[in-house]
Design a protein around this motif. Structure first.
Motif, PDB file in Angstrom:
ATOM      1  N   THR A 108      79.834   3.411 115.216  1.00 57.33           N
ATOM      2  CA  THR A 108      79.561   2.453 115.560  1.00 57.33           C
ATOM      3  C   THR A 108      77.680   1.788 115.681  1.00 57.33           C
ATOM      4  O   THR A 108      77.424   1.950 114.594  1.00 57.33           O
ATOM      5  CB  THR A 108      79.835   1.354 116.999  1.00 57.33           C
ATOM      6  N   LYS A 109      77.579   3.580 116.098  1.00 57.93           N
ATOM      7  CA  LYS A 109      75.855   2.864 115.704  1.00 57.93           C
ATOM      8  C   LYS A 109      75.559   3.502 114.439  1.00 57.93           C
ATOM      9  O   LYS A 109      74.889   3.027 113.838  1.00 57.93           O
ATOM     10  CB  LYS A 109      75.578   4.651 117.103  1.00 57.93           C
ATOM     11  N   HIS A 111      77.530   2.380 112.124  1.00 56.96           N
ATOM     12  CA  HIS A 111      77.812   1.523 110.887  1.00 56.96           C
ATOM     13  C   HIS A 111      76.977   0.295 110.952  1.00 56.96           C
ATOM     14  O   HIS A 111      76.193  -0.178 109.959  1.00 56.96           O
ATOM     15  CB  HIS A 111      78.826   0.668 111.055  1.00 56.96           C
ATOM     16  N   ASP A 112      76.013   0.344 112.376  1.00 56.69           N
ATOM     17  CA  ASP A 112      75.083  -0.215 112.766  1.00 56.69           C
ATOM     18  C   ASP A 112      73.727  -0.789 111.617  1.00 56.69           C
ATOM     19  O   ASP A 112      73.131  -0.988 111.042  1.00 56.69           O
ATOM     20  CB  ASP A 112      74.998  -0.692 114.062  1.00 56.69           C
ATOM     21  N   ALA A 113      73.505   0.849 111.845  1.00 56.41           N
ATOM     22  CA  ALA A 113      72.381   1.587 111.059  1.00 56.41           C
ATOM     23  C   ALA A 113      72.550   1.135 109.950  1.00 56.41           C
ATOM     24  O   ALA A 113      71.768   1.054 109.131  1.00 56.41           O
ATOM     25  CB  ALA A 113      72.585   2.795 111.333  1.00 56.41           C
ATOM     26  N   GLU A 115      74.383  -0.662 108.292  1.00 54.46           N
ATOM     27  CA  GLU A 115      74.136  -2.622 108.637  1.00 54.46           C
ATOM     28  C   GLU A 115      72.794  -3.219 108.134  1.00 54.46           C
ATOM     29  O   GLU A 115      72.303  -3.364 106.898  1.00 54.46           O
ATOM     30  CB  GLU A 115      75.160  -3.523 108.681  1.00 54.46           C
ATOM     31  N   ARG A 116      72.197  -2.991 109.220  1.00 49.15           N
ATOM     32  CA  ARG A 116      70.634  -2.670 109.604  1.00 49.15           C
ATOM     33  C   ARG A 116      69.536  -2.483 107.401  1.00 49.15           C
ATOM     34  O   ARG A 116      69.048  -3.343 107.681  1.00 49.15           O
ATOM     35  CB  ARG A 116      69.674  -2.019 110.166  1.00 49.15           C
TER      36      ARG A 116
END
Length: 144
Positions: A108-109, A111-113, A115-116
């Motif tokens: 999740t971390k 994927h979030d990075a 996407e950011r």
């Protein structure tokens, strides 16, 4: 989070260096202790990732898990029933649960990075296009 890994590497190096051997009748105690320790370490890693790590909880959990695992192995030896298997089963289940939660959190971390970074790149591109349009309007106004 690095201390358990360093401690594991030091323990492995000492074990290989001194060629420590364990009598077969004590291998049950070692297995129970290793599984209990691994369960506690992975629980500590998970709580660290989640930002909930507390040293006192980790240390008391480590000591309690190892002592309980040793006690169940000893008690099983005394009554002739492999009681330590219950501890191994419970701790093994928790090891897999902690590993899956650590994996999920890290994914999740990641994927979030990702996407950011994508959103930042899009924002920069839109800003550049907006700046280019503004410059073009200024150029057009100046020429007319």
């Amino acid at each position: 989070m690095l201390i358990p890994v360093v401690a594991l590497l030091i323990g492995l190096a000492l074990g290989f260096l001194f060629r420590a051997s364990l009598p077969p009748e004590l291998s049950v105690y070692l297995a129970a202790g290793v599984v209990a320790g691994l369960d506690t370490v992975l629980g500590g890693v998970r709580s660290s990732i989640e930002g909930k790590f507390r040293t006192d909880v980790f240390v008391t959990g480590f000591v309690a898990n190892v002592l309980i695992a040793y006690f169940l192995a000893w008690f099983g030896d005394k009554i002739g029933v492999n009681v330590y298997l219950a501890a191994i089963l419970v701790m093994g289940t928790r090891i897999f649960t902690n590993l899956s939660l650590i994996r999920r959190h890290l994914l999740t971390k990641w994927h979030d990075a990702r996407e950011r970074r994508r959103l930042d790149a899009e924002a920069k591109q839109m800003q550049a296009e907006s700046d280019a349009e503004s410059d073009a309007k200024v150029q057009q106004t100046v020429t007319t």
